[in-house]
Design an enzyme around this catalytic site. Structure first.
Site, PDB file in Angstrom:
ATOM      1  NE  ARG A  96      -3.488   2.739   0.748  1.00  0.00           N
ATOM      2  CZ  ARG A  96      -3.394   3.937   0.028  1.00  0.00           C
ATOM      3  NH1 ARG A  96      -2.179   4.024  -0.697  1.00  0.00           N
ATOM      4  NH2 ARG A  96      -3.963   4.871   0.376  1.00  0.00           N
ATOM      5  CG  HIS A  99      -0.928   6.524   2.086  1.00  0.00           C
ATOM      6  ND1 HIS A  99      -0.648   5.367   2.258  1.00  0.00           N
ATOM      7  CD2 HIS A  99      -1.943   6.659   2.549  1.00  0.00           C
ATOM      8  CE1 HIS A  99      -1.421   4.856   3.144  1.00  0.00           C
ATOM      9  NE2 HIS A  99      -2.227   5.572   3.445  1.00  0.00           N
ATOM     10  CG  HIS A 101      -5.099   9.170   5.085  1.00  0.00           C
ATOM     11  ND1 HIS A 101      -4.932   8.987   6.211  1.00  0.00           N
ATOM     12  CD2 HIS A 101      -4.390   8.131   4.567  1.00  0.00           C
ATOM     13  CE1 HIS A 101      -4.312   8.059   6.797  1.00  0.00           C
ATOM     14  NE2 HIS A 101      -4.141   7.346   5.616  1.00  0.00           N
ATOM     15  CD  GLU A 105      -3.930   4.025   8.137  1.00  0.00           C
ATOM     16  OE1 GLU A 105      -3.909   4.678   7.089  1.00  0.00           O
ATOM     17  OE2 GLU A 105      -2.955   2.994   8.169  1.00  0.00           O
ATOM     18  CG  HIS A 144       1.002   5.636   6.809  1.00  0.00           C
ATOM     19  ND1 HIS A 144       0.258   7.094   6.995  1.00  0.00           N
ATOM     20  CD2 HIS A 144      -0.124   5.132   6.475  1.00  0.00           C
ATOM     21  CE1 HIS A 144      -0.967   6.967   6.511  1.00  0.00           C
ATOM     22  NE2 HIS A 144      -1.207   5.790   6.435  1.00  0.00           N
ATOM     23  CD  GLU A 167      -9.859   1.965  -0.364  1.00  0.00           C
ATOM     24  OE1 GLU A 167      -8.950   1.583   0.214  1.00  0.00           O
ATOM     25  OE2 GLU A 167     -10.731   1.262  -0.855  1.00  0.00           O
TER      26      GLU A 167
HETATM   27 MN    MN Z   1      -3.197   5.356   5.248  1.00  0.00          MN
END
Ligand code: MN
Ligand code: MN
Length: 389
Positions: A96, A99, A101, A105, A144, A167
């Site tokens: 993943r 990124h 946001h 999280e 992360h 997401e």
């Molecule tokens: Mn994340």
């Protein structure tokens, strides 16, 4: 359970010996069977509460080489304003991508192992491997990544402190690299533009890569001259959580009192043995976002204005209870029920019906419930959290 309903041979149901519910002529029998309390509601249900269940099975799955993900947000479950969830799988080596946001999280590992990387607010590096049962928390704007470890990668649940989170709305390294003019990117990295000519032209999100090398090596390389971050973004709940244990099961509370970094999400990891019940209670401080991990359950939520609804839950389902509304969760299966209670708050808070009634003048309670003294005296004097069979 439901002795008041008598099911006859033709599938119709007698309520209280007088009225009947006939079976709809067109119906999804498999869904009906999985939702017995919607098929035949308890007589105590009344009015219409908005639906408070959404199975991840209904969610749209984004599939990539290297893994998949699916989300349940306010768009899927309309009452879920405070939190949103993503269920993600990464194969061994699957990434993943790097990124961040706007939402914070919180996560729990459901299976396998993954390697996390991040930097803290001072730019110092964090690299950890986490395994089934471990948690992590990345605050707003902290970059992360997550990568599946050998032998079989990992699966986890991500919970974000905003029901509107998606997401699809994350800041991705691949997006930055693809949409900053090449000469600016090169200048920023201190290299010639031609060495960046192979940068991808679109987002990666999840992609397959070789499995990462030894943890200590990655930690050392990433730490560099700054040294590693003193900030613990991951947490092993077995180590120092507050556990309320009874014969009926346990509730393991993990909030910012022990998991310091988790300032906007509080959790209870609950196990209810067969026949047991998470007692009738409510939460003063926040809505509850639930995730069912094992077993079968039923829950009634009592709303205001004479409304109450009972729904059934099993592994992979999301449940939601608005702040202060009373509810219980009963294990209706023959194996352990395991689920998460999550709150957008720094602290876990709840009050139980029994601690309320047992610490209110006896005559007052007796008058409300039309019960005698002997009955009142049997009400537990303290919060049990999980009641035994
Ligand atoms: Mn994340
Ligand atoms: Mn609750």
């Amino acid at each position: 359970m439901k002795q008041e309903h008598e099911i006859s041979g033709d599938g119709s149901v007698k309520i209280g010996g007088t009225d009947t519910i006939t079976t709809p002529r067109l119906t999804n029998a498999a869904l009906d069977d999985a939702n017995p309390d919607s098929k035949v509601p308890p007589l105590s249900d009344v009015g219409s509460l908005p639906v408070f269940k959404y199975p991840f099975s209904f969610a749209n799955k984004r599939v990539y080489a290297g893994g998949w993900s699916r989300e349940v947000t306010i768009r899927e479950l309309q009452i879920a304003k405070e939190l949103a969830g993503v269920n993600m799988r990464l194969e061994a080596g699957g990434i993943r991508e790097l990124h961040w946001h706007k939402a914070a999280e919180w996560s729990i590992m459901l299976y396998g192992g993954v390697r996390l990387t991040a930097i803290d607010a001072e730019g110092r590096s964090f690299v950890r491997d986490v395994f089934e049962g471990d948690l992590w928390y990345f605050p707003t704007g902290i970059p992360h990544s997550i990568q599946g470890l050998e032998p079989d990668g990992g699966e986890f649940l991500l919970v974000f402190d905003d029901g509107h989170f998606s997401e699809h709305e994350t800041v991705l390294l691949s997006d930055i690299a693809a949409h900053i003019p090449r000469e600016v990117m090169a200048r920023n990295c201190g290299v010639e533009p031609k060495v960046l000519r192979k940068i991808f032209g679109q987002e990666l999100f999840i992609f397959q890569a070789p499995v990462p090398g030894p943890l200590a090596e990655d930690q050392k390389k990433a730490a560099g001259t700054f040294g590693p971050s003193p900030c613990e973004f991951s947490f092993r709940p077995g180590e120092k959580s507050i556990v309320k244990k009874t014969k009926g099961g346990e509730a393991r509370v993990v909030d910012s009192s022990t998991f310091k970094v988790s300032t906007t999400v509080a959790a209870a990891i609950v196990t209810v043995h067969p026949g047991g019940m998470r007692e009738l209670h409510w939460h003063q401080n926040a809505d509850e976002w639930q995730y069912y991990m094992n077993g079968k359950a039923r829950m009634t939520v009592v709303g205001t204005g004479e409304r109450a609804r009972t729904m059934d839950f099993e592994a992979g389902d999301v449940g939601y209870i608005e702040k202060t509304l009373p509810h219980y969760i009963e294990n209706t299966g023959d194996e352990d029920l395991r689920f998460l209670e999550l709150f957008r708050s720094s602290r876990f808070e709840d009050l139980s019906l029994s601690e309320w009634l047992s610490h209110t003048p006896r005559e007052l309670v007796m008058a409300h419930l039309n019960i005698d003294k002997a009955t009142y005296d049997r009400i537990p004097r303290e919060k049990l959290v999980v009641l035994p069979r």
